[in-house]
Design a protein around this motif. Sequence first.
Motif, PDB file in Angstrom:
ATOM      1  N   SER A 170       5.724  81.965  37.254  1.00  9.19           N
ATOM      2  CA  SER A 170       5.572  81.812  38.701  1.00  9.19           C
ATOM      3  C   SER A 170       4.281  81.064  39.031  1.00  9.19           C
ATOM      4  N   VAL A 171       3.203  81.434  38.359  1.00  9.07           N
ATOM      5  CA  VAL A 171       1.913  80.773  38.586  1.00  9.07           C
ATOM      6  C   VAL A 171       1.995  79.302  38.179  1.00  9.07           C
ATOM      7  N   ARG A 172       2.614  79.034  37.030  1.00 12.48           N
ATOM      8  CA  ARG A 172       2.724  77.652  36.565  1.00 12.48           C
ATOM      9  C   ARG A 172       3.539  76.800  37.540  1.00 12.48           C
ATOM     10  N   LEU A 173       4.665  77.352  38.030  1.00 20.22           N
ATOM     11  CA  LEU A 173       5.472  76.608  38.999  1.00 20.22           C
ATOM     12  C   LEU A 173       4.701  76.377  40.297  1.00 20.22           C
ATOM     13  N   LYS A 174       3.948  77.392  40.719  1.00 13.14           N
ATOM     14  CA  LYS A 174       3.134  77.255  41.933  1.00 13.14           C
ATOM     15  C   LYS A 174       2.080  76.158  41.740  1.00 13.14           C
ATOM     16  N   ASN A 175       1.409  76.162  40.592  1.00 17.48           N
ATOM     17  CA  ASN A 175       0.402  75.135  40.301  1.00 17.48           C
ATOM     18  C   ASN A 175       1.024  73.741  40.242  1.00 17.48           C
ATOM     19  N   LYS A 177       3.722  72.749  41.821  1.00 14.73           N
ATOM     20  CA  LYS A 177       4.048  72.369  43.193  1.00 14.73           C
ATOM     21  C   LYS A 177       2.788  71.948  43.956  1.00 14.73           C
ATOM     22  N   GLU A 178       1.695  72.694  43.800  1.00 13.46           N
ATOM     23  CA  GLU A 178       0.442  72.353  44.484  1.00 13.46           C
ATOM     24  C   GLU A 178      -0.126  71.040  43.998  1.00 13.46           C
ATOM     25  N   SER A 179       0.094  70.711  42.710  1.00 12.32           N
ATOM     26  CA  SER A 179      -0.429  69.455  42.176  1.00 12.32           C
ATOM     27  C   SER A 179       0.230  68.249  42.844  1.00 12.32           C
ATOM     28  N   LEU A 180       1.405  68.422  43.412  1.00 11.04           N
ATOM     29  CA  LEU A 180       2.082  67.325  44.102  1.00 11.04           C
ATOM     30  C   LEU A 180       1.311  66.917  45.360  1.00 11.04           C
ATOM     31  N   ASN A 181       0.571  67.850  45.923  1.00 11.30           N
ATOM     32  CA  ASN A 181      -0.204  67.580  47.139  1.00 11.30           C
ATOM     33  C   ASN A 181      -1.612  67.059  46.854  1.00 11.30           C
ATOM     34  N   ASP A 182      -1.997  67.038  45.575  1.00 12.69           N
ATOM     35  CA  ASP A 182      -3.335  66.585  45.182  1.00 12.69           C
ATOM     36  C   ASP A 182      -3.534  65.085  45.330  1.00 12.69           C
ATOM     37  N   ASP A 183      -2.459  64.347  45.363  1.00 13.00           N
ATOM     38  CA  ASP A 183      -2.572  62.869  45.409  1.00 13.00           C
ATOM     39  C   ASP A 183      -2.933  62.403  46.736  1.00 13.00           C
TER      40      ASP A 183
END
Length: 183
Positions: A170-175, A177-183
């Motif tokens: 769950s944490v890995r999937l959340k991370n 997903k959040e990495s998609l917004n880092d750009d």
Amino acid sequence: MWDSFKNLHEKFHERIEEMQRLGGLRIWIIHVLDEGSKNGVEIMDSIEEHHNAIKMRHMKENYEIDRRILHKMKHQTQRPSPGSIYPMLKKMVDENLILKKEDGKYELTGKGQEIARKVFGHYQLHGKQMDRSAYAVEHAIAEIDSYISYLEDIKKDKLSSYEEMLNDLSVRLKNLKESLNDD
């Protein structure tokens, strides 16, 4: 989005099944080598894996079929024999579709890659051209979705011992997903 992917996935496998009728083993070899170089045994394994995926899709779609038929389908193998694979590999080398490397693995030649591109490389998703890597991502996400559906059907008491692993996922999937917004 899932409906588009499922339609794409179904069309992809329908096309492979059609190519099997037309070209049989040759087209399956091109298909699995399009994923990367493999030796003869790995080619046989990959073909069997793809056949099983098609079979399981049909079984899921037609789960109301008599259980005896499903049992029979489940235990039928579509693994090509060494007696069919190795002569075909030799023939395909002679036809300049594949190349046998020094390490014993086979890979597509330019001619083989062109056939793979024509047969497998022209898929559209949401009106956009989709390459093989995009298809692989879509396929991986669909596989994760299938496994989550499977886990949702398991009795909770059988999953409780895996709670820590599920939390980590769950944490890995959340991370991710959040990495998609880092750009």
